[in-house]
Design a protein around this motif. Structure first.
Motif, short mmCIF file in Angstrom:
data_model
loop_
_atom_site.label_atom_id
_atom_site.label_comp_id
_atom_site.label_asym_id
_atom_site.label_seq_id
_atom_site.Cartn_x
_atom_site.Cartn_y
_atom_site.Cartn_z
N SER A 20 0.84 -1.20 0.00
CA SER A 20 0.00 0.00 0.00
C SER A 20 0.87 1.24 0.00
CB SER A 20 -0.91 0.01 1.24
OG SER A 20 -0.14 0.20 2.40
N VAL A 21 0.26 2.34 -0.39
CA VAL A 21 0.97 3.62 -0.39
C VAL A 21 1.34 4.01 1.04
CG1 VAL A 21 0.75 6.07 -0.93
CG2 VAL A 21 -0.14 4.37 -2.52
N ALA A 22 0.47 3.73 1.99
CA ALA A 22 0.74 4.08 3.39
C ALA A 22 2.01 3.38 3.90
CB ALA A 22 -0.45 3.74 4.27
N SER A 23 2.18 2.12 3.57
CA SER A 23 3.39 1.40 3.99
C SER A 23 4.63 1.99 3.34
CB SER A 23 3.28 -0.08 3.62
OG SER A 23 2.35 -0.72 4.41
N PHE A 24 4.52 2.35 2.07
CA PHE A 24 5.64 2.95 1.36
C PHE A 24 6.02 4.30 1.97
CE2 PHE A 24 7.33 5.60 -2.11
CZ PHE A 24 8.45 4.86 -2.42
N VAL A 25 5.03 5.13 2.25
CA VAL A 25 5.28 6.44 2.85
C VAL A 25 5.91 6.28 4.23
CG1 VAL A 25 4.14 8.51 3.76
CG2 VAL A 25 3.50 7.61 1.53
N GLU A 26 5.45 5.32 5.02
CA GLU A 26 6.02 5.08 6.35
C GLU A 26 7.49 4.67 6.24
OE1 GLU A 26 7.45 2.81 9.63
OE2 GLU A 26 6.74 1.81 7.83
N LEU A 27 7.81 3.81 5.28
CA LEU A 27 9.20 3.38 5.08
C LEU A 27 10.08 4.55 4.67
CD1 LEU A 27 11.42 1.22 4.76
CD2 LEU A 27 10.65 0.97 2.40
N ILE A 28 9.61 5.37 3.74
CA ILE A 28 10.39 6.53 3.29
C ILE A 28 10.62 7.49 4.45
CG2 ILE A 28 10.39 8.54 1.76
CD1 ILE A 28 10.92 5.84 0.39
N GLY A 29 9.61 7.70 5.28
CA GLY A 29 9.77 8.56 6.45
C GLY A 29 10.80 8.01 7.42
N ARG A 30 10.76 6.70 7.63
CA ARG A 30 11.71 6.06 8.53
C ARG A 30 13.14 6.17 7.98
NH1 ARG A 30 11.41 -0.05 9.21
NH2 ARG A 30 9.81 0.39 7.69
N LEU A 31 13.32 5.93 6.69
CA LEU A 31 14.65 6.03 6.08
C LEU A 31 15.15 7.48 6.12
CD1 LEU A 31 14.22 3.68 3.00
CD2 LEU A 31 15.42 3.20 5.14
N ASN A 32 14.26 8.43 5.91
CA ASN A 32 14.63 9.84 5.97
C ASN A 32 15.09 10.22 7.38
OD1 ASN A 32 14.99 12.48 5.12
ND2 ASN A 32 12.89 13.03 5.63
N ALA A 33 14.38 9.74 8.39
CA ALA A 33 14.76 10.04 9.78
C ALA A 33 16.13 9.43 10.09
CB ALA A 33 13.71 9.51 10.74
N ASP A 34 16.38 8.21 9.61
CA ASP A 34 17.68 7.57 9.82
C ASP A 34 18.79 8.35 9.13
OD1 ASP A 34 16.44 5.58 11.27
OD2 ASP A 34 16.51 4.09 9.66
N ALA A 35 18.52 8.83 7.91
CA ALA A 35 19.53 9.58 7.17
C ALA A 35 19.84 10.90 7.86
CB ALA A 35 19.05 9.83 5.74
N GLN A 36 18.82 11.57 8.39
CA GLN A 36 19.05 12.83 9.10
C GLN A 36 19.84 12.60 10.37
OE1 GLN A 36 15.23 14.65 9.65
NE2 GLN A 36 15.14 15.40 7.55
N THR A 37 19.57 11.50 11.06
CA THR A 37 20.31 11.18 12.28
C THR A 37 21.78 10.94 11.95
OG1 THR A 37 18.35 10.17 13.25
CG2 THR A 37 20.46 9.60 14.24
N ASN A 38 22.06 10.22 10.86
CA ASN A 38 23.44 9.95 10.46
C ASN A 38 24.15 11.23 10.04
OD1 ASN A 38 23.25 7.24 10.99
ND2 ASN A 38 22.79 6.68 8.89
N THR A 39 23.46 12.11 9.36
CA THR A 39 24.06 13.35 8.90
C THR A 39 24.36 14.28 10.08
OG1 THR A 39 22.77 13.15 6.89
CG2 THR A 39 23.83 15.24 7.26
#
Length: 52
Positions: A20-39
């Motif tokens: 579903s789109v909701a699962s995809f959006v949740e994954l992208i949000g999670r990956l974005n948060a991880d990337a911001q934490t690493n940066t």
């Protein structure tokens, strides 16, 4: 089979809960948060923007 191919090629593989789109959006949000934490912690970005 896709998971094994990704592991052999050293490509990150992230399963979704549902197709579903909701699962995809949740994954992208999670990956974005991880990337911001690493940066913010001074780590290098996970991938090259030019080469992928």
């Amino acid at each position: 089979m896709l998971k094994r191919v990704c592991e052999r090629s050293h490509i990150a593989w992230h399963p979704l809960r549902t197709a579903s789109v909701a699962s995809f959006v949740e994954l992208i949000g999670r990956l974005n948060a991880d990337a911001q934490t690493n940066t913010q912690s001074g780590g290098a970005p996970r991938f090259c923007l030019r080469h992928g």
